[in-house]
Design a protein around this motif. Sequence first.
Motif, PDB file in Angstrom:
ATOM      1  N   MET A  53      47.562  -8.136 -47.081  1.00 50.38           N
ATOM      2  CA  MET A  53      46.285  -7.920 -47.582  1.00 50.38           C
ATOM      3  C   MET A  53      45.969  -8.322 -48.878  1.00 50.38           C
ATOM      4  SD  MET A  53      45.629  -6.502 -44.551  1.00 50.38           S
ATOM      5  CE  MET A  53      43.952  -5.757 -44.813  1.00 50.38           C
ATOM      6  N   LYS A  54      44.581  -8.524 -49.183  1.00 51.80           N
ATOM      7  CA  LYS A  54      44.118  -9.214 -50.353  1.00 51.80           C
ATOM      8  C   LYS A  54      43.648  -7.930 -51.341  1.00 51.80           C
ATOM      9  CE  LYS A  54      41.331 -11.965 -48.232  1.00 51.80           C
ATOM     10  NZ  LYS A  54      40.067 -13.002 -47.948  1.00 51.80           N
ATOM     11  N   GLN A  55      43.764  -8.160 -52.462  1.00 49.90           N
ATOM     12  CA  GLN A  55      43.355  -7.240 -53.691  1.00 49.90           C
ATOM     13  C   GLN A  55      42.324  -7.989 -54.459  1.00 49.90           C
ATOM     14  OE1 GLN A  55      44.492  -4.369 -52.600  1.00 49.90           O
ATOM     15  NE2 GLN A  55      46.425  -5.600 -51.523  1.00 49.90           N
ATOM     16  N   PHE A  56      41.527  -7.219 -55.078  1.00 50.17           N
ATOM     17  CA  PHE A  56      40.765  -7.784 -56.283  1.00 50.17           C
ATOM     18  C   PHE A  56      41.260  -8.051 -57.610  1.00 50.17           C
ATOM     19  CE2 PHE A  56      37.370  -6.292 -53.513  1.00 50.17           C
ATOM     20  CZ  PHE A  56      36.674  -7.473 -52.875  1.00 50.17           C
ATOM     21  N   SER A  57      41.261  -8.821 -58.277  1.00 46.21           N
ATOM     22  CA  SER A  57      41.612  -8.851 -59.731  1.00 46.21           C
ATOM     23  C   SER A  57      40.590  -9.548 -60.488  1.00 46.21           C
ATOM     24  CB  SER A  57      42.860  -9.586 -59.867  1.00 46.21           C
ATOM     25  OG  SER A  57      42.723 -11.169 -60.047  1.00 46.21           O
ATOM     26  N   ILE A 117      43.610  -5.063 -61.710  1.00 47.66           N
ATOM     27  CA  ILE A 117      43.835  -5.301 -60.190  1.00 47.66           C
ATOM     28  C   ILE A 117      43.434  -4.208 -59.534  1.00 47.66           C
ATOM     29  CG2 ILE A 117      45.417  -5.863 -58.431  1.00 47.66           C
ATOM     30  CD1 ILE A 117      47.182  -7.099 -60.563  1.00 47.66           C
ATOM     31  N   THR A 118      42.313  -4.308 -58.533  1.00 40.82           N
ATOM     32  CA  THR A 118      42.131  -3.347 -57.700  1.00 40.82           C
ATOM     33  C   THR A 118      42.549  -3.445 -56.232  1.00 40.82           C
ATOM     34  OG1 THR A 118      39.972  -3.090 -58.709  1.00 40.82           O
ATOM     35  CG2 THR A 118      39.842  -2.022 -56.540  1.00 40.82           C
ATOM     36  N   GLU A 119      43.413  -2.287 -55.954  1.00 41.33           N
ATOM     37  CA  GLU A 119      44.171  -2.166 -54.584  1.00 41.33           C
ATOM     38  C   GLU A 119      42.890  -1.915 -53.703  1.00 41.33           C
ATOM     39  OE1 GLU A 119      48.120  -0.840 -52.899  1.00 41.33           O
ATOM     40  OE2 GLU A 119      46.931   0.761 -53.362  1.00 41.33           O
ATOM     41  N   SER A 120      42.159  -3.071 -53.151  1.00 42.26           N
ATOM     42  CA  SER A 120      41.170  -2.807 -52.155  1.00 42.26           C
ATOM     43  C   SER A 120      41.554  -3.040 -50.899  1.00 42.26           C
ATOM     44  CB  SER A 120      40.102  -4.003 -52.486  1.00 42.26           C
ATOM     45  OG  SER A 120      40.965  -5.211 -52.545  1.00 42.26           O
ATOM     46  N   ASN A 121      42.665  -3.858 -50.627  1.00 40.81           N
ATOM     47  CA  ASN A 121      42.887  -4.091 -49.321  1.00 40.81           C
ATOM     48  C   ASN A 121      41.888  -4.477 -48.141  1.00 40.81           C
ATOM     49  OD1 ASN A 121      45.929  -3.552 -49.503  1.00 40.81           O
ATOM     50  ND2 ASN A 121      45.375  -1.399 -49.142  1.00 40.81           N
ATOM     51  N   HIS A 122      40.778  -5.518 -48.902  1.00 36.02           N
ATOM     52  CA  HIS A 122      39.674  -5.692 -48.360  1.00 36.02           C
ATOM     53  C   HIS A 122      39.739  -6.963 -47.087  1.00 36.02           C
ATOM     54  CE1 HIS A 122      39.935  -8.558 -51.465  1.00 36.02           C
ATOM     55  NE2 HIS A 122      39.341  -9.169 -50.985  1.00 36.02           N
ATOM     56  N   GLY A 123      40.902  -7.797 -47.106  1.00 40.35           N
ATOM     57  CA  GLY A 123      40.852  -8.430 -46.256  1.00 40.35           C
ATOM     58  C   GLY A 123      42.304  -9.105 -46.117  1.00 40.35           C
ATOM     59  N   VAL A 124      42.510  -9.976 -45.094  1.00 37.77           N
ATOM     60  CA  VAL A 124      43.680 -10.384 -44.931  1.00 37.77           C
ATOM     61  C   VAL A 124      43.987 -11.953 -45.290  1.00 37.77           C
ATOM     62  CG1 VAL A 124      43.401 -11.234 -42.315  1.00 37.77           C
ATOM     63  CG2 VAL A 124      45.734 -10.742 -43.218  1.00 37.77           C
ATOM     64  N   LEU A 125      45.150 -12.193 -45.807  1.00 35.75           N
ATOM     65  CA  LEU A 125      45.641 -13.619 -46.212  1.00 35.75           C
ATOM     66  C   LEU A 125      46.809 -13.974 -45.324  1.00 35.75           C
ATOM     67  CD1 LEU A 125      45.322 -16.266 -47.565  1.00 35.75           C
ATOM     68  CD2 LEU A 125      46.337 -15.335 -49.842  1.00 35.75           C
ATOM     69  N   ASP A 126      46.477 -14.755 -44.433  1.00 31.83           N
ATOM     70  CA  ASP A 126      47.488 -15.249 -43.396  1.00 31.83           C
ATOM     71  C   ASP A 126      47.420 -16.534 -43.280  1.00 31.83           C
ATOM     72  OD1 ASP A 126      48.845 -12.785 -43.045  1.00 31.83           O
ATOM     73  OD2 ASP A 126      48.172 -12.401 -40.926  1.00 31.83           O
ATOM     74  N   TYR A 127      48.192 -17.103 -42.824  1.00 29.88           N
ATOM     75  CA  TYR A 127      48.317 -18.741 -42.418  1.00 29.88           C
ATOM     76  C   TYR A 127      48.604 -19.049 -40.885  1.00 29.88           C
ATOM     77  CZ  TYR A 127      49.926 -18.070 -47.330  1.00 29.88           C
ATOM     78  OH  TYR A 127      49.997 -17.653 -48.670  1.00 29.88           O
TER      79      TYR A 127
END
Length: 339
Positions: free
Chosen positions: A158-162, A236-246
């Motif tokens: 999951m993605k976080q904001f920084s 860094i904000t632990e947002s879990n706002h999106g997914v970074l998959d491949y």
Amino acid sequence: MSISNTFFTRHSLKQLLKLTSVVTLLSASLSVSATPVEIKFSHVVAENTPKGQMALKFKALVEERLPGEYQVNVFPNSQLFGDNNELSALLLNDVQFVAPSLSKFERYTKKLQIFDLPFLFQDMDAVNRFQQSESGQKLLNSMKRKGLVGLGYLHNGMKQFSASSPLILPEDASGKKFRIMASDVLAAQFQAVNAIPVKKPFSEVFTLLQTRAIDGQENTWSNIYSKKFFEVQSHITESNHGVLDYMVVTSDTFWKSLPGDKRKVIKAALDEAVAYGNEIAAAKVDKDKQAIIDSKRSEITYLTPEQRAAWVSAMKPVWAQFENKIGKDLIEAAVASNK
């Protein structure tokens, strides 16, 4: 020398020449067959990331199971191609395997934009359920007409904001420049909070952050740690706002060129390598996050339910903006995976 002896000598010489020619051809044939087929696997991240470890595992398995027949050469850290041109290189057969983030397929199919929608998935379990569902598996073949064959999903997390200042509420992002991948959905995501999206290659992110050419970025704990973004981002904000998959892909031309029995072995090796990479991804989330905390280089912000709800409220309208391109039924299937 008699006529009979001369005839015999000439006849023997001809036979010897024929035999020599046959031996030469056989030697050449054996030399060619002894040269393994090279498979180039190019990617843009470090070797110690889930993707990097998956690629090395794939190399080991293929060379173990098809010894002397296939040689896999892995090129990490954009050594061959950056994330803006690796798919073009794949279609030109300059490489045979790549594993771009799902955002990179936007020009080949709009359906994969679903993975960029903000706050769509609650966690990685939901992501995995969707990817393994009938809807998720169909997406692997959604680019065949464009010459791309999807072979499997690889997790990163999951993605976080920084950013260079705290991001607690959506208005904290207003006016700030955030690096994004080349994705219209991600651009809309930041525009929804009045931020400025900047499309740049992954290989340039550290320098952009270090020189303050941009204010922030979004990424997984694994990438933030392995690429040392935390060293040049104070918050860094632990947002879990999106997914970074491949998605691991090859070209339809290359895939069809493989003998059926060899293709089966290579696909099995890839499936095993992807499973291995996904295990590493799951383990690295907490490990890399803790390493960043221990470094004391970045301050971690943990959103309250109310603060997170404010981000969701600000960004969720992006779903409707891309619903027609992605498909309402596909979005509903993704939402259902959150159960």
